[in-house]
Design a protein around this motif. Sequence first.
Motif, short mmCIF file in Angstrom:
data_model
loop_
_atom_site.label_atom_id
_atom_site.label_comp_id
_atom_site.label_asym_id
_atom_site.label_seq_id
_atom_site.Cartn_x
_atom_site.Cartn_y
_atom_site.Cartn_z
N ARG A 1 27.14 28.00 -18.83
CA ARG A 1 26.42 27.09 -19.73
C ARG A 1 25.07 26.72 -19.14
O ARG A 1 24.96 26.42 -17.96
CB ARG A 1 27.23 25.81 -19.94
N GLY A 2 24.04 26.72 -19.99
CA GLY A 2 22.72 26.34 -19.56
C GLY A 2 21.68 26.75 -20.58
O GLY A 2 22.01 27.09 -21.71
N ILE A 3 20.44 26.72 -20.15
CA ILE A 3 19.33 27.09 -21.03
C ILE A 3 18.47 28.15 -20.37
O ILE A 3 18.46 28.29 -19.14
CB ILE A 3 18.45 25.86 -21.38
N HIS A 4 17.75 28.88 -21.19
CA HIS A 4 16.80 29.87 -20.70
C HIS A 4 15.40 29.30 -20.85
O HIS A 4 15.06 28.75 -21.90
CB HIS A 4 16.92 31.18 -21.48
N ILE A 5 14.64 29.43 -19.79
CA ILE A 5 13.23 29.06 -19.80
C ILE A 5 12.47 30.32 -19.46
O ILE A 5 12.58 30.82 -18.34
CB ILE A 5 12.93 27.95 -18.77
N LEU A 6 11.74 30.82 -20.45
CA LEU A 6 11.11 32.13 -20.34
C LEU A 6 12.20 33.14 -19.99
O LEU A 6 13.13 33.31 -20.75
CB LEU A 6 9.96 32.12 -19.35
N GLU A 7 12.13 33.78 -18.84
CA GLU A 7 13.15 34.77 -18.47
C GLU A 7 14.13 34.25 -17.42
O GLU A 7 14.91 35.00 -16.89
CB GLU A 7 12.46 36.04 -17.97
N SER A 8 14.09 32.95 -17.14
CA SER A 8 14.95 32.36 -16.13
C SER A 8 16.04 31.50 -16.76
O SER A 8 15.90 31.04 -17.89
CB SER A 8 14.13 31.51 -15.17
N PHE A 9 17.10 31.27 -16.00
CA PHE A 9 18.25 30.50 -16.46
C PHE A 9 18.36 29.21 -15.66
O PHE A 9 18.22 29.21 -14.44
CB PHE A 9 19.53 31.32 -16.29
N LEU A 10 18.60 28.10 -16.34
CA LEU A 10 18.80 26.80 -15.72
C LEU A 10 20.17 26.30 -16.18
O LEU A 10 20.40 26.12 -17.38
CB LEU A 10 17.70 25.82 -16.15
N CYS A 11 21.09 26.10 -15.24
CA CYS A 11 22.45 25.71 -15.62
C CYS A 11 22.48 24.29 -16.18
O CYS A 11 21.56 23.49 -15.97
CB CYS A 11 23.41 25.85 -14.44
N TYR A 12 23.55 23.99 -16.87
CA TYR A 12 23.74 22.71 -17.54
C TYR A 12 23.67 21.55 -16.54
O TYR A 12 23.04 20.53 -16.81
CB TYR A 12 25.09 22.73 -18.26
N ARG A 13 24.30 21.69 -15.39
CA ARG A 13 24.30 20.61 -14.39
C ARG A 13 22.90 20.33 -13.87
O ARG A 13 22.50 19.17 -13.75
CB ARG A 13 25.23 20.95 -13.24
#
Length: 63
Positions: free
Chosen positions: A19-31
């Motif tokens: 679970r998380g979001i994508h910022i451009l081509e990177s992933f940032l987890c929910y926590r």
Amino acid sequence: MEKREWTESCVLCECYETRGIHILESFLCYRCEKAIVRLEPEDPEYLEAIKKLRKIKAATLLS
């Protein structure tokens, strides 16, 4: 049939999460997303998060 979930490495904590979001081509987890929202600019963790988030811009420019 076994259900498999896709995991990605978070740009901040480097853990593999689903679970998380994508910022451009990177992933940032929910926590980490939730932790960033709560950080104050005076917090030492804030500066560390900014340094790691700059990787997103650098990675995009190099690709």
